[in-house]
Motif scaffolding. Sequence first.
Motif, PDB file in Angstrom:
ATOM      1  N   GLN B 242       1.636  -3.417   3.651  1.00  0.00           N
ATOM      2  CA  GLN B 242       2.887  -2.790   4.068  1.00  0.00           C
ATOM      3  C   GLN B 242       3.202  -3.134   5.513  1.00  0.00           C
ATOM      4  O   GLN B 242       4.363  -3.319   5.890  1.00  0.00           O
ATOM      5  CB  GLN B 242       2.785  -1.268   3.932  1.00  0.00           C
ATOM      6  CG  GLN B 242       2.714  -0.794   2.491  1.00  0.00           C
ATOM      7  CD  GLN B 242       2.654   0.709   2.425  1.00  0.00           C
ATOM      8  OE1 GLN B 242       3.465   1.397   3.030  1.00  0.00           O
ATOM      9  NE2 GLN B 242       1.674   1.210   1.693  1.00  0.00           N
ATOM     10  N   VAL B 243       2.155  -3.212   6.335  1.00  0.00           N
ATOM     11  CA  VAL B 243       2.359  -3.564   7.741  1.00  0.00           C
ATOM     12  C   VAL B 243       2.983  -4.946   7.852  1.00  0.00           C
ATOM     13  O   VAL B 243       3.922  -5.167   8.619  1.00  0.00           O
ATOM     14  CB  VAL B 243       1.028  -3.514   8.510  1.00  0.00           C
ATOM     15  CG1 VAL B 243       1.197  -4.070   9.900  1.00  0.00           C
ATOM     16  CG2 VAL B 243       0.497  -2.103   8.575  1.00  0.00           C
ATOM     17  N   ASN B 244       2.477  -5.888   7.044  1.00  0.00           N
ATOM     18  CA  ASN B 244       3.042  -7.238   7.072  1.00  0.00           C
ATOM     19  C   ASN B 244       4.512  -7.228   6.695  1.00  0.00           C
ATOM     20  O   ASN B 244       5.341  -7.904   7.301  1.00  0.00           O
ATOM     21  CB  ASN B 244       2.279  -8.154   6.105  1.00  0.00           C
ATOM     22  CG  ASN B 244       0.875  -8.425   6.587  1.00  0.00           C
ATOM     23  OD1 ASN B 244       0.623  -8.461   7.780  1.00  0.00           O
ATOM     24  ND2 ASN B 244      -0.044  -8.631   5.665  1.00  0.00           N
ATOM     25  N   VAL B 245       4.825  -6.442   5.667  1.00  0.00           N
ATOM     26  CA  VAL B 245       6.213  -6.364   5.213  1.00  0.00           C
ATOM     27  C   VAL B 245       7.097  -5.817   6.324  1.00  0.00           C
ATOM     28  O   VAL B 245       8.154  -6.370   6.630  1.00  0.00           O
ATOM     29  CB  VAL B 245       6.313  -5.466   3.962  1.00  0.00           C
ATOM     30  CG1 VAL B 245       7.748  -5.080   3.702  1.00  0.00           C
ATOM     31  CG2 VAL B 245       5.725  -6.171   2.761  1.00  0.00           C
ATOM     32  N   VAL B 246       6.651  -4.716   6.926  1.00  0.00           N
ATOM     33  CA  VAL B 246       7.440  -4.087   7.983  1.00  0.00           C
ATOM     34  C   VAL B 246       7.672  -5.069   9.135  1.00  0.00           C
ATOM     35  O   VAL B 246       8.783  -5.214   9.638  1.00  0.00           O
ATOM     36  CB  VAL B 246       6.735  -2.819   8.494  1.00  0.00           C
ATOM     37  CG1 VAL B 246       7.363  -2.331   9.775  1.00  0.00           C
ATOM     38  CG2 VAL B 246       6.770  -1.732   7.441  1.00  0.00           C
ATOM     39  N   ALA B 247       6.608  -5.782   9.526  1.00  0.00           N
ATOM     40  CA  ALA B 247       6.737  -6.732  10.634  1.00  0.00           C
ATOM     41  C   ALA B 247       7.762  -7.803  10.300  1.00  0.00           C
ATOM     42  O   ALA B 247       8.619  -8.159  11.122  1.00  0.00           O
ATOM     43  CB  ALA B 247       5.385  -7.378  10.930  1.00  0.00           C
ATOM     44  N   MET B 248       7.688  -8.314   9.081  1.00  0.00           N
ATOM     45  CA  MET B 248       8.602  -9.383   8.713  1.00  0.00           C
ATOM     46  C   MET B 248      10.054  -8.901   8.721  1.00  0.00           C
ATOM     47  O   MET B 248      10.946  -9.571   9.244  1.00  0.00           O
ATOM     48  CB  MET B 248       8.243  -9.895   7.316  1.00  0.00           C
ATOM     49  CG  MET B 248       9.147 -10.984   6.830  1.00  0.00           C
ATOM     50  SD  MET B 248       8.590 -11.605   5.262  1.00  0.00           S
ATOM     51  CE  MET B 248      10.132 -11.688   4.398  1.00  0.00           C
ATOM     52  N   VAL B 249      10.270  -7.714   8.157  1.00  0.00           N
ATOM     53  CA  VAL B 249      11.639  -7.188   8.108  1.00  0.00           C
ATOM     54  C   VAL B 249      12.189  -6.985   9.515  1.00  0.00           C
ATOM     55  O   VAL B 249      13.338  -7.317   9.809  1.00  0.00           O
ATOM     56  CB  VAL B 249      11.665  -5.859   7.315  1.00  0.00           C
ATOM     57  CG1 VAL B 249      12.991  -5.170   7.482  1.00  0.00           C
ATOM     58  CG2 VAL B 249      11.390  -6.129   5.850  1.00  0.00           C
TER      59      VAL B 249
END
Lengths: 310, 277, 405
Positions: B242-249
């Motif tokens: 989820q952290v990766n997703v948040v960072a990308m967004v």
Amino acid sequence: MDPRLDGGEGIAEPAAAEREISPLGRISAFFHRHKGAKLALLLGPPLGWMLVVYLGALSLLFLSAFWSQNPLTAEIERVWTLNNFKDLVGNDVYRTIALRTVGVAAAVTIADLILAFPLAYYAQRIARPRVRTLLLLSVVLPLWSSYLVRVYAWRVILSGNGILNWTLAKLHLGQLEIGYSTWAIWLTFTYLWLPFVVLPIYASLERVSGSFFEASADLGATWLTTLRRVVIPMAMPGIVAGSIFSFSLTLGDYIAPQLVGNTQFIGNVVYQSVGIANDIPFAAAFALVPVAIMGLYLWGARRLGAFEAL
Amino acid sequence: MSTTNLEPRGVRIGMRIASIFVLAFLYIPLLVIFLYAFNSSVAQSWPLHGFSLKWFGVAWNNDDVRSALLNSIKAGLGATVIALSLGSLAAFAVHRFNFFGRQTVSFLLVLPIALPGIVTGMALNSAINFGGTIFGLHFSLFTIIVGHATFCIVVVYNNVIARLRRTPTSLTEASMDLGANGWQTFRNVTFPSLATALVAGALLAFALSFDEIVVTNFTSGTETTLPKWIYNNLRLPNFRPQVNVVAMVVVLMSFIPVYIAQRLSETAGIFERGEGR
Amino acid sequence: MIRGRLFAVLTAIMLVAAACGGGDDTTGSNNGTGGDTGGDTSSLPTEIGPGEGALNLIAWVGYVEDGSNDPNYDWVTPFEKDTGCKVKVKYGDTSDEMVQLMRQGGGTVYDGVSASGDASVRLIAGGDVQEINTDLIPTYGDVMSSLQEPGHNTIDGKHYGVPYLWGPNVLMYRTDVVKEAPTSWEPVFSGDSPYAGQVTAYDSPIYIADAALYLKAHNPDLGITDPYELTQDQFDAAIDLLKEQNGVIGKYWVGYADEIDGFAAGDMAIGTSWPYQVNVLQGEKEPVEAVVPDEGVTGWADTWMMSSNAPHPNCMYEWMKWTMEPDVQAEVGGWFGGTPSLTTACDALKDQFGKAADTTYHCGDDAFLSEIALWKTPVPDCGDDRGETCIDYSEWTRAWTEVKG
């Protein structure tokens, strides 16, 4: 206006002294006359904020470097002592840690300057306007991607079974065991602060207009000589400003060494002292080291005129 | 200026290659994050186990993420407003007046950024604890904003003062000659010439506050901002996707404000003195 | 000119005010009613009032699960439904960090903490936690006899918390690297360890006790009796051993995720661990095992304690009551790998794990518990005829920085 239409009283030409001045106008006039009050109004809030919120807190912190900590409850006691400084100086490990931190900070700064300069030069002097905008955008964009995640990305890349070793294995170039090491920390810091170094250098290169190059060429210099004796001295404020960022940010960082390294930096020791051992007096004493170093650095930078380029 | 070729061809090619290399260095880790945002498994190993979009849904439905994002935005706005006011005031004071300690003001304002973040964090933490015993100050969004504003001031200050220095003072004088009072001059002459500098400064201040973790760790108590959520969840293996997703967004969404800031800092204020390049 | 002087004067006044301060209040500790450990019992609540709607906890990872890690392990959601207290948890990596967190804002930020023995006594002595009325906890009588009034949470007959889990710090190893199950801590401490570069250790000064425990068995001349009560010679020997160990350490772990990452990626192969990491790694089909070596182990017995200035005391009492249910303790024990303090939880544990409830968890086994060197804060008072010559924790902290170098 027709004098016959006003009811016979004649138009009263407003005398200058009776002209209606709006309340705002009155206030403006007051401040225009009393420059000191205007200065106080302008400077008061920001200076007040800095003094109360920042300097006050900072002084309190450095005062506490002279206090001590209760051995059992680990609470701060206002018992004046120089023990914290004695420990700092007497114990070799703190010197080692400080030197290691400064060494890495210097290495990071040098690496960043080497990487940043070509990019800044290209963007400022060679690239077409549209490309320049795109380049600057690309430099700034990574800063929005969360510092933590970028550090973590390096951890993933450099770990034993990570991308780097996988690539090296595919190319039959052996393996690099730098997953948790000082090399990893150096790489990560260089990566993190690069945008901060590029931007001031780019801004300061703006001052080097084409005429300097032409004049230098007329005097018989090659590009390399022009670079060395004209461009770099003129870009020096930006270079120094960029180096302030990379040096200072490395000196005080405690998160990256923990995530990708296996050695202690000043930031780690201070953070552990504060956030974990509650030994704020000792942490404050040790924190004075990077503060002193940066103080010296900033003073030198000010002499070189870097504050105009920040 | 860049189209007049004052550099030898070899240098131009060399610089171009070096720039490409540096840009690649800047972006490879970002691409790695983007890749992992699509990773189907929880483990952060390489090569990826599979391709999946499920983490986007999970992150979106995560209440903590949304409240952390909201807090970050609130903190950023608060800090930016304070920084705008205080930074502009200071810039005007330093630019218009000659007073004792003028040089020191710039030095003072840059201190929160120049000194190690952990020092600022420790100082504020002690001050908040101290304030807690004196007048009941609590760790809250307010203390977060105060911490952020302190080092955002210098960002606005630098932008405004740089613009002020490039704006001729003859205009304000002319305005006064025509009968406008101080306030009218400010509203109609000075402010428009500063507008883009203020926006650029505000965007930069917001960016600084939005990604801040070092000082926020010390000033937030139980409040969570987005970086703090990331910091807490990076240590929980099950939440890393989820952290990766948040960072990308966040990176993708921030493209717009960054672009605006960039264009604004390039364009001149409407009354700027032209300078040959 | 005048402005400069005015600011200088203001700053000076602030500094003087700060320095002279008031009474015995220190910067950051609480100043509430919990200031002395001898509070009168008449101020204890006689019943649990209505819930305040929220609860802020500091806990070891794995102690407060709400199903987001594994939907089968969730004891927070039923609690929130029952009491209406919405739980927010902050995970601590070390006891030191937990003590620090607990003291934030004068103890008004967090309601409770799952304190190990090396945090609990400090919190009691500092007045940061309040006395608990154990009459409000119906199942308190079912606690193991050695945990009913242990020195780490009961002072002068006053209880300062309710016991939760206890367990050992085990030796975890990768079975594909360490081919034979180790019976001793030696591969972790020896400078000639065959696994040099892949050894790990817990990054906290309390780990010095592990070295002392090792020396107790291997260097009996030193005369170490209690690994937390060390005289200068014993302490120096432990530090030397740790410096030797530093040479073979690949990376220390402080966050449990660091250890899980390390073992999963192959960067670590052997070292001390909590049962939790063993559970997680085995759950991810990683080839790890854990043993309790012959020299003995250090360990922990955790207590839920409530802040003296807790913003939500009723919710905290509800939480303590909730976590003292045998089913809850069995569930937590199964997830974390620790042993419940309630004897009544052992049946549920046996249902889950069969024989392992006795062999691995030692459920209800007071004898095994007494053999673990539970974490406690080292203090100058050696507690025996050596008097006040033992090394205190601040020394341990300083020495630990030296060890890591």
